[in-house]
Design a protein around this motif. Structure first.
Motif, PDB file in Angstrom:
ATOM      1  N   GLY A   1      30.740  82.404  79.430  1.00  0.00           N
ATOM      2  CA  GLY A   1      31.151  82.080  80.791  1.00  0.00           C
ATOM      3  C   GLY A   1      32.457  81.323  80.909  1.00  0.00           C
ATOM      4  O   GLY A   1      32.728  80.708  81.945  1.00  0.00           O
ATOM      5  N   LEU A   2      33.294  81.358  79.862  1.00  0.00           N
ATOM      6  CA  LEU A   2      34.572  80.636  79.922  1.00  0.00           C
ATOM      7  C   LEU A   2      35.648  81.418  80.651  1.00  0.00           C
ATOM      8  O   LEU A   2      36.691  80.849  80.999  1.00  0.00           O
ATOM      9  CB  LEU A   2      35.049  80.294  78.498  1.00  0.00           C
ATOM     10  N   GLY A   3      35.410  82.702  80.861  1.00  0.00           N
ATOM     11  CA  GLY A   3      36.382  83.529  81.567  1.00  0.00           C
ATOM     12  C   GLY A   3      37.214  84.365  80.607  1.00  0.00           C
ATOM     13  O   GLY A   3      37.867  83.804  79.709  1.00  0.00           O
ATOM     14  N   ILE A   4      37.177  85.669  80.772  1.00  0.00           N
ATOM     15  CA  ILE A   4      37.926  86.555  79.885  1.00  0.00           C
ATOM     16  C   ILE A   4      39.417  86.239  79.929  1.00  0.00           C
ATOM     17  O   ILE A   4      40.085  86.184  78.897  1.00  0.00           O
ATOM     18  CB  ILE A   4      37.664  88.032  80.248  1.00  0.00           C
ATOM     19  N   ASP A   5      39.943  86.003  81.122  1.00  0.00           N
ATOM     20  CA  ASP A   5      41.380  85.732  81.249  1.00  0.00           C
ATOM     21  C   ASP A   5      41.784  84.430  80.558  1.00  0.00           C
ATOM     22  O   ASP A   5      42.849  84.359  79.935  1.00  0.00           O
ATOM     23  CB  ASP A   5      41.790  85.684  82.722  1.00  0.00           C
ATOM     24  N   HIS A   6      40.936  83.403  80.655  1.00  0.00           N
ATOM     25  CA  HIS A   6      41.249  82.130  79.997  1.00  0.00           C
ATOM     26  C   HIS A   6      41.260  82.287  78.479  1.00  0.00           C
ATOM     27  O   HIS A   6      42.164  81.776  77.803  1.00  0.00           O
ATOM     28  CB  HIS A   6      40.234  81.057  80.398  1.00  0.00           C
ATOM     29  N   ILE A   7      40.273  82.969  77.948  1.00  0.00           N
ATOM     30  CA  ILE A   7      40.203  83.158  76.500  1.00  0.00           C
ATOM     31  C   ILE A   7      41.323  84.074  76.025  1.00  0.00           C
ATOM     32  O   ILE A   7      41.875  83.892  74.940  1.00  0.00           O
ATOM     33  CB  ILE A   7      38.822  83.720  76.094  1.00  0.00           C
ATOM     34  N   PHE A   8      41.681  85.048  76.852  1.00  0.00           N
ATOM     35  CA  PHE A   8      42.794  85.923  76.507  1.00  0.00           C
ATOM     36  C   PHE A   8      44.084  85.115  76.383  1.00  0.00           C
ATOM     37  O   PHE A   8      44.883  85.311  75.463  1.00  0.00           O
ATOM     38  CB  PHE A   8      42.948  87.019  77.565  1.00  0.00           C
ATOM     39  N   GLN A   9      44.277  84.179  77.309  1.00  0.00           N
ATOM     40  CA  GLN A   9      45.485  83.351  77.301  1.00  0.00           C
ATOM     41  C   GLN A   9      45.544  82.471  76.057  1.00  0.00           C
ATOM     42  O   GLN A   9      46.596  82.358  75.415  1.00  0.00           O
ATOM     43  CB  GLN A   9      45.531  82.487  78.561  1.00  0.00           C
ATOM     44  N   ILE A  10      44.418  81.855  75.707  1.00  0.00           N
ATOM     45  CA  ILE A  10      44.353  81.026  74.494  1.00  0.00           C
ATOM     46  C   ILE A  10      44.715  81.850  73.266  1.00  0.00           C
ATOM     47  O   ILE A  10      45.478  81.425  72.398  1.00  0.00           O
ATOM     48  CB  ILE A  10      42.948  80.414  74.333  1.00  0.00           C
ATOM     49  N   ASN A  11      44.173  83.052  73.215  1.00  0.00           N
ATOM     50  CA  ASN A  11      44.394  83.890  72.041  1.00  0.00           C
ATOM     51  C   ASN A  11      45.785  84.501  72.004  1.00  0.00           C
ATOM     52  O   ASN A  11      46.305  84.784  70.921  1.00  0.00           O
ATOM     53  CB  ASN A  11      43.319  84.969  71.966  1.00  0.00           C
ATOM     54  N   GLN A  12      46.396  84.703  73.168  1.00  0.00           N
ATOM     55  CA  GLN A  12      47.768  85.186  73.160  1.00  0.00           C
ATOM     56  C   GLN A  12      48.699  84.145  72.533  1.00  0.00           C
ATOM     57  O   GLN A  12      49.662  84.497  71.847  1.00  0.00           O
ATOM     58  CB  GLN A  12      48.226  85.534  74.580  1.00  0.00           C
ATOM     59  N   PHE A  13      48.398  82.878  72.747  1.00  0.00           N
ATOM     60  CA  PHE A  13      49.160  81.825  72.063  1.00  0.00           C
ATOM     61  C   PHE A  13      48.928  81.907  70.557  1.00  0.00           C
ATOM     62  O   PHE A  13      49.870  81.797  69.758  1.00  0.00           O
ATOM     63  CB  PHE A  13      48.750  80.442  72.583  1.00  0.00           C
TER      64      PHE A  13
END
Length: 209
Positions: free
Chosen positions: A110-122
């Motif tokens: 439930g952390l949000g796909i977009d939030h985790i995507f952003q973390i991983n893009q870094f």
């Protein structure tokens, strides 16, 4: 010559690891240079992080801590092992990559796909797979396989409630809809031989496109 990066994704008990080994063998028989690896892990630092992440005693781990540890392990593995192999022209077959974080932590936690995507893009500096194979099997069937396999070590994710694994499965289907050109589904409920052959043909077709 640049290599080719293929990731294998799916829920627990989907048979990714067995399929990956079988596909690597077939590719090598055809003369391709192949590197098999996994996440989290693949190199020393990332394997140490893996031990923390999958330890059944770490049930109190916060979801964001979990997500950040996966991203950290991914970064080290990518720069130390994956990119050098690709620069040598190898086909890199990786058991899990960014989509696991998006499905497990982004959607199921439930952390949000977009939030985790952003973390991983870094973490990965926008470096994405050329092709992702999603091993599609109902969570209940995958978990039943795990229970039937006496030789498979049970980790922290295996003991999650079935509802968690159902959310993971839903998350993967959302990702498939979001990245239709990159993610292809493999019917993982079939025999291992059929799954390996299907996976092999998808990879060869994609390379030759």
């Amino acid at each position: 010559m640049s290599g080719y990066f293929v990731t294998f994704e799916g829920g627990e008990g989907a048979g990714k690891s067995s399929a990956l080994s079988g596909v690597a063998e077939k590719l090598e028989e055809e003369g391709y240079s192949v590197l098999m690896t996994r996440e989290p892990g693949g190199i020393n630092i990332s394997e140490q992080i893996r031990n923390i992440l999958l330890d059944k005693n770490n049930t109190e781990m916060d979801a964001r801590t979990e997500a950040l540890l996966y991203a950290a392990a991914r970064r080290q593995h990518l720069v130390e092992k994956v990119k050098p192999a690709l620069s040598e022209g190898k086909i890199v077959l990786c058991d899990r990559f960014i989509d696991s974080s998006l499905a497990y932590q982004g959607y199921a936690r439930g952390l949000g796909i977009d939030h985790i995507f952003q973390i991983n893009q870094f973490a990965i500096d926008h470096f994405m797979p050329d092709l992702t194979l999603f091993f599609d099997i109902k969570p209940e069937e995958g978990l039943a396989r795990i229970q039937a396999n006496q030789h498979r070590e049970k980790n922290r994710l295996d003991v999650e409630h079935v509802s968690f694994h159902q959310k993971v499965y839903q998350g993967y289907h959302l990702l498939k809809d979001r990245f239709p050109l990159r993610i292809q589904s493999i019917d993982a409920s079939r025999s291992l031989d059929l799954v390996i052959q299907d996976s092999y043909e998808r990879i060869i077709s994609h390379i030759n496109t």
